[in-house]
Write a protein that holds these residues in place. Structure first.
Motif, PDB file in Angstrom:
ATOM      1  N   GLU A 101       0.836  -1.290   0.033  1.00 10.46           N
ATOM      2  CA  GLU A 101       0.062   0.045  -0.008  1.00 10.46           C
ATOM      3  C   GLU A 101       0.764   1.311   0.081  1.00 10.46           C
ATOM      4  N   GLN A 102       2.130   1.338   0.773  1.00  7.46           N
ATOM      5  CA  GLN A 102       2.899   2.379   1.049  1.00  7.46           C
ATOM      6  C   GLN A 102       3.517   2.660  -0.468  1.00  7.46           C
ATOM      7  N   ALA A 103       3.858   1.587  -1.127  1.00  5.42           N
ATOM      8  CA  ALA A 103       4.550   1.719  -2.610  1.00  5.42           C
ATOM      9  C   ALA A 103       3.586   2.371  -3.538  1.00  5.42           C
ATOM     10  N   ALA A 104       2.345   1.823  -3.207  1.00  7.71           N
ATOM     11  CA  ALA A 104       1.133   2.272  -4.484  1.00  7.71           C
ATOM     12  C   ALA A 104       0.938   3.729  -4.202  1.00  7.71           C
ATOM     13  N   LEU A 105       1.310   4.341  -2.978  1.00  7.44           N
ATOM     14  CA  LEU A 105       1.197   6.039  -2.849  1.00  7.44           C
ATOM     15  C   LEU A 105       1.937   6.397  -4.044  1.00  7.44           C
ATOM     16  N   VAL A 106       3.212   6.024  -4.108  1.00 11.52           N
ATOM     17  CA  VAL A 106       4.026   6.913  -5.236  1.00 11.52           C
ATOM     18  C   VAL A 106       3.156   6.682  -6.626  1.00 11.52           C
ATOM     19  N   TYR A 107       2.754   5.410  -6.845  1.00 16.23           N
ATOM     20  CA  TYR A 107       2.247   5.377  -8.014  1.00 16.23           C
ATOM     21  C   TYR A 107       1.071   6.087  -8.342  1.00 16.23           C
ATOM     22  N   GLY A 108       0.297   6.270  -7.345  1.00 15.33           N
ATOM     23  CA  GLY A 108      -0.971   6.928  -7.320  1.00 15.33           C
ATOM     24  C   GLY A 108      -0.756   8.531  -7.769  1.00 15.33           C
ATOM     25  N   ALA A 109       0.245   8.847  -6.783  1.00 16.59           N
ATOM     26  CA  ALA A 109       0.705  10.439  -7.163  1.00 16.59           C
ATOM     27  C   ALA A 109       0.940  10.636  -8.331  1.00 16.59           C
ATOM     28  N   ALA A 110       1.932   9.979  -8.963  1.00 21.86           N
ATOM     29  CA  ALA A 110       2.642   9.676 -10.311  1.00 21.86           C
ATOM     30  C   ALA A 110       1.259   9.899 -11.348  1.00 21.86           C
ATOM     31  N   ALA A 111       0.648   8.943 -11.404  1.00 23.95           N
ATOM     32  CA  ALA A 111      -0.569   8.692 -12.364  1.00 23.95           C
ATOM     33  C   ALA A 111      -1.430   9.989 -12.218  1.00 23.95           C
ATOM     34  N   GLU A 112      -1.741  10.628 -11.021  1.00 22.15           N
ATOM     35  CA  GLU A 112      -2.466  11.756 -11.006  1.00 22.15           C
ATOM     36  C   GLU A 112      -1.663  12.965 -11.700  1.00 22.15           C
ATOM     37  N   MET A 113      -0.522  13.110 -11.581  1.00 25.12           N
ATOM     38  CA  MET A 113       0.423  13.985 -12.035  1.00 25.12           C
ATOM     39  C   MET A 113       0.491  13.908 -13.636  1.00 25.12           C
ATOM     40  N   VAL A 114       0.074  12.562 -14.275  1.00 24.63           N
ATOM     41  CA  VAL A 114       0.357  12.322 -15.458  1.00 24.63           C
ATOM     42  C   VAL A 114      -1.014  12.934 -16.264  1.00 24.63           C
ATOM     43  N   LYS A 115      -2.075  12.564 -15.395  1.00 18.91           N
ATOM     44  CA  LYS A 115      -3.565  12.933 -15.857  1.00 18.91           C
ATOM     45  C   LYS A 115      -3.722  14.280 -16.112  1.00 18.91           C
ATOM     46  N   HIS A 116      -3.031  15.050 -15.033  1.00 19.81           N
ATOM     47  CA  HIS A 116      -3.150  16.585 -14.911  1.00 19.81           C
ATOM     48  C   HIS A 116      -2.296  17.241 -15.988  1.00 19.81           C
ATOM     49  N   SER A 117      -1.451  16.674 -16.455  1.00 19.28           N
ATOM     50  CA  SER A 117      -0.336  17.271 -17.668  1.00 19.28           C
ATOM     51  C   SER A 117      -0.825  16.896 -18.873  1.00 19.28           C
ATOM     52  N   PRO A 118      -1.082  17.889 -19.893  1.00 23.14           N
ATOM     53  CA  PRO A 118      -1.484  17.708 -21.022  1.00 23.14           C
ATOM     54  C   PRO A 118      -0.412  17.108 -22.051  1.00 23.14           C
ATOM     55  N   VAL A 119       0.863  17.224 -21.473  1.00 20.86           N
ATOM     56  CA  VAL A 119       2.038  16.806 -22.458  1.00 20.86           C
ATOM     57  C   VAL A 119       2.310  15.473 -22.010  1.00 20.86           C
ATOM     58  N   LEU A 120       2.216  15.242 -20.729  1.00 22.33           N
ATOM     59  CA  LEU A 120       2.509  13.593 -20.206  1.00 22.33           C
ATOM     60  C   LEU A 120       1.589  12.727 -20.569  1.00 22.33           C
ATOM     61  N   SER A 121       0.472  13.468 -20.559  1.00 20.45           N
ATOM     62  CA  SER A 121      -0.981  12.462 -20.605  1.00 20.45           C
ATOM     63  C   SER A 121      -1.055  11.747 -22.162  1.00 20.45           C
ATOM     64  N   LYS A 122      -0.398  12.635 -22.915  1.00 22.51           N
ATOM     65  CA  LYS A 122      -0.263  12.305 -24.417  1.00 22.51           C
ATOM     66  C   LYS A 122       0.837  11.267 -24.659  1.00 22.51           C
ATOM     67  N   TYR A 123       1.827  10.986 -23.938  1.00 18.54           N
ATOM     68  CA  TYR A 123       2.993  10.388 -24.280  1.00 18.54           C
ATOM     69  C   TYR A 123       3.006   8.836 -23.379  1.00 18.54           C
ATOM     70  N   LEU A 124       2.434   9.129 -22.189  1.00 15.40           N
ATOM     71  CA  LEU A 124       2.340   7.947 -21.207  1.00 15.40           C
ATOM     72  C   LEU A 124       1.101   7.314 -21.020  1.00 15.40           C
ATOM     73  N   LYS A 125       1.142   5.982 -20.687  1.00 17.11           N
ATOM     74  CA  LYS A 125       0.086   5.115 -20.642  1.00 17.11           C
ATOM     75  C   LYS A 125      -0.013   4.665 -19.073  1.00 17.11           C
ATOM     76  N   ILE A 126      -1.054   4.747 -18.420  1.00 18.15           N
ATOM     77  CA  ILE A 126      -1.460   4.363 -17.187  1.00 18.15           C
ATOM     78  C   ILE A 126      -2.273   3.124 -17.369  1.00 18.15           C
TER      79      ILE A 126
END
Length: 139
Positions: A101-126
């Motif tokens: 669960e603790q390790a998943a927190l970093v994934y969750g934060a990174a996934a949200e950052m990607v979702k809120h970034s127009p540039v990263l959300s174009k290039y990365l797949k969650i």
């Protein structure tokens, strides 16, 4: 090694991180601004200290940060940089912790950052079901 070159590389990391937004908490959605200690004690030495060949001197960074001081957000932002902007061929970035669960927190934060970034959300797949973020250009 040229100190300016190391500073330039570290500033590239800083610029990447500061173009992300916080994923949760009271700063959710606001631009990520590195705190002075995060820049001076972590990012600058880790990414700006270079060997004679121009590569980073440090391959691993270990730090202990007390609770509620932004470990998760900083870890997520740094992981995203390593995944898509570090100019390494086919990078693999892992988040490890004492429990799943603790390790998943970093994934969750990174996934949200990607979702809120127009540039990263174009290039990365969650892939939420596998808790993975994939850069298809690195495949």
């Amino acid at each position: 090694m040229d100190i300016d070159k190391g500073l330039k590389k570290a500033l590239r990391v800083r610029t990447f991180i500061e173009n992300l937004t916080f994923s949760k908490g009271q700063w959710a959605g606001q631009p990520f601004q590195l705190l002075p200690w995060q820049w001076e004690r972590l990012i600058l030495p880790a990414f700006g200290t270079l060997r004679e060949d121009g590569n980073r001197q440090y391959r691993f960074v270990y730090c202990e940060i007390p609770k509620k001081n932004g470990k998760t957000e900083l870890g997520a932002a740094t992981a995203l940089y390593m995944l898509c902007a570090d100019r390494e061929g086919k990078p693999e970035v892992y988040s490890a912790s004492g429990d799943r669960e603790q390790a998943a927190l970093v994934y969750g934060a990174a996934a949200e950052m990607v979702k809120h970034s127009p540039v990263l959300s174009k290039y990365l797949k969650i892939l939420d079901s596998r808790k993975r973020i994939i850069n298809p250009r690195n495949s």
